[in-house]
Design a protein around this motif. Sequence first.
Motif, PDB file in Angstrom:
ATOM      1  N   SER A 106      49.865  -0.027 -34.100  1.00  0.00           N
ATOM      2  CA  SER A 106      48.459  -0.111 -33.729  1.00  0.00           C
ATOM      3  C   SER A 106      47.567   0.600 -34.737  1.00  0.00           C
ATOM      4  CB  SER A 106      48.265   0.480 -32.333  1.00  0.00           C
ATOM      5  OG  SER A 106      46.899   0.515 -31.975  1.00  0.00           O
ATOM      6  N   GLU A 107      47.947   1.796 -35.138  1.00  0.00           N
ATOM      7  CA  GLU A 107      47.121   2.594 -36.044  1.00  0.00           C
ATOM      8  C   GLU A 107      47.026   1.979 -37.435  1.00  0.00           C
ATOM      9  OE1 GLU A 107      45.660   6.023 -35.631  1.00  0.00           O
ATOM     10  OE2 GLU A 107      45.629   5.362 -33.557  1.00  0.00           O
ATOM     11  N   ALA A 122      52.895  10.455 -40.626  1.00  0.00           N
ATOM     12  CA  ALA A 122      51.950   9.370 -40.895  1.00  0.00           C
ATOM     13  C   ALA A 122      51.980   8.995 -42.366  1.00  0.00           C
ATOM     14  CB  ALA A 122      50.540   9.777 -40.477  1.00  0.00           C
ATOM     15  N   ILE A 124      52.599   2.809 -31.457  1.00  0.00           N
ATOM     16  CA  ILE A 124      51.432   3.582 -31.902  1.00  0.00           C
ATOM     17  C   ILE A 124      51.241   3.410 -33.408  1.00  0.00           C
ATOM     18  CG2 ILE A 124      50.471   5.904 -32.172  1.00  0.00           C
ATOM     19  CD1 ILE A 124      50.355   4.814 -29.315  1.00  0.00           C
ATOM     20  N   ARG A 172      44.176   9.652 -30.369  1.00  0.00           N
ATOM     21  CA  ARG A 172      43.816   8.990 -31.636  1.00  0.00           C
ATOM     22  C   ARG A 172      44.662   9.601 -32.749  1.00  0.00           C
ATOM     23  NH1 ARG A 172      37.564   9.422 -32.378  1.00  0.00           N
ATOM     24  NH2 ARG A 172      38.063   7.910 -34.037  1.00  0.00           N
ATOM     25  N   TYR A 173      45.788   8.957 -33.041  1.00  0.00           N
ATOM     26  CA  TYR A 173      46.831   9.599 -33.845  1.00  0.00           C
ATOM     27  C   TYR A 173      46.389   9.925 -35.265  1.00  0.00           C
ATOM     28  CZ  TYR A 173      51.209  10.512 -36.225  1.00  0.00           C
ATOM     29  OH  TYR A 173      52.188  11.089 -36.986  1.00  0.00           O
ATOM     30  N   LEU A 174      45.968   8.944 -36.034  1.00  0.00           N
ATOM     31  CA  LEU A 174      45.628   9.203 -37.430  1.00  0.00           C
ATOM     32  C   LEU A 174      44.434  10.143 -37.552  1.00  0.00           C
ATOM     33  CD1 LEU A 174      46.170   5.754 -39.180  1.00  0.00           C
ATOM     34  CD2 LEU A 174      47.710   7.717 -39.089  1.00  0.00           C
ATOM     35  N   ASP A 175      43.465   9.981 -36.681  1.00  0.00           N
ATOM     36  CA  ASP A 175      42.308  10.869 -36.696  1.00  0.00           C
ATOM     37  C   ASP A 175      42.724  12.304 -36.387  1.00  0.00           C
ATOM     38  OD1 ASP A 175      39.317  11.241 -36.732  1.00  0.00           O
ATOM     39  OD2 ASP A 175      39.746  11.909 -34.684  1.00  0.00           O
TER      40      ASP A 175
END
Length: 428
Positions: free
Chosen positions: A155-156, A336, A152, A108-111
Motif C-alpha cells: 500500500s505504501e 522501509a 502495508i 501512516r508507516y512511511l510518514d
Amino acid sequence: MQIKDVLLAPGNGAFFYDDQAALRAGASQDGFVYVGEPVTPDFAAIRVPASSLSVGLVLADSTVVWGDMMGVQYSGAGGRDPLFETAQISRLTSRVVAPRLFDIDASRYLDACSKVFEAFEHRRLPLAIEYGVSQALLRAAAHLHRKTMAEIVCSEFSLPLPMRKVPIYCQSGDAREINVDKMILKAVDVLPHGLINSRQQFGANGQIFMAFVKWVAARTIEIGRPGYHPVLHFDVYGWIGLEIGLEPQSIADFICRVADTVPDFTLNIEYPADYGSTQAQIDNYARIVAILDDRGSSARIVVDERCNTLEDIRLFAEAKAAHLIQIKTPDVGSIADTARAVLLCKANEVGAYVGGSCTETDLSAQASVHVSVATQADMMLAKPGMGVDEGFSIVGNEQNRLFATLTRRRAPVQKTQTNRTVPHAEQP
C-alpha cells in the motif's frame, strides 16, 4: 493512532559478532573460540556473543508490537557501523527516539519513519535503531489497518499484492558438509554460502574452494530429489582478490574456471574482492561484471561489503557493478529502505537479494520476509543463526503463512453446511 509507551528489552542475537580483520590476519580457532587479540575497535575478543535490543510500542488499545535492533556479524568492517553496544543504544533510544514516537501517527508507516529517523545532532541515528524501530512501526501499521506487514508495504509503495514466492537462500556456517546435506534434503532454493573466510578454506590459488564447489554440485545430484536444481551461491569474503590478485581480468578468469567445473548450475560468487572503498569497489566490480557478461558466463557477481546503505546500493545498481546486490538489512537501516532498495535494483535491472546477518532474531527475520515478498525480491536469506533448520523454518514458514493469508484475501468465499466461510486456497 497514538503510541502511548515505549518498552525496551535486552536480548540475544542468534550467533556471534566476529572481528573480520583479526580473522583475515590469520587468527586460529580453538574449538569455537578464536585465539589471539582483537584488531577491530570495540571488540573485547575476536568472537563475542551477539546481543540485541527489542523495542516495544504500546499502542492506544494496549497492544504491544515489537522490533529488534542488532548489528551484523562482521561489525566495524567494510564501512559498517561499529560493534552493537546495548547500553549505548538503549540510552539513545530512550532519550531521542521515544519522544519522537509519541508524536507520530502510527497508522501512516512511511510518514512515521521519516519523522522518527530524522538526524540527531547533524548525524544519522545508528542504523540498528532505524532497523528495529522500523520493524515495530511496520507491525503497528499492520495491526491498526488489520493487514499483514506485506500489505502495508504494498500500500505504501503502490505495489500490487505479490503472486510469487521468493526463493530462500541458506548459509552453512562452519559445519559445511553436514549443512549442505540438510539443505539438499530440504530442497533449499539457493545454497550453501560456504563461509569461505580464510586461506585454509580457500586454498592456494583457490584449489580447496574449487574442490568444494564441485563437491556441492555432485552432492546435490547424488542425494537431491529428482528435478531438484538449486542455484549455487558461495561467499568468498574477498579471498579471490587476496589470493589471486585484484586485477579484474584475473578475478574474472578465475570465476570462469570455477563456473566451468559446474556447467549445469547457475553460480553466484559473493564478495570476490575488497578494493578498500565504495567507489573503488564499484569501478572494479563493474569491470568484472562486464568481462563475465562479454564471455556469456553463467557466473554472477554478488556485492556485499562496501555496499551498505540505500545510497551505496543506488550507486552499485546504476553502475551495473553487480549482477545481484545483497541488501544487508541491519546495514541498510530502516526496513522501509530495504523496500526502496529492492525497487531501486529492479528499476536498474539488477538482482535484489534481501539478506542480513546470522546475528539477527526471529522478529527481524519475519519482518524481512514481508518486505521481500511485497517487493518481489529475487531471493532472501534464511535467518537468523548459522544453522540451516532454524532459519529456514522461520523464514519459510512465515512466507507460507503470508501466502495463505493473501490467498484468502483474493479468493471468493463459499458457505459450508456449518455456515463457516472457507476460502478457495492454493494447495501447498
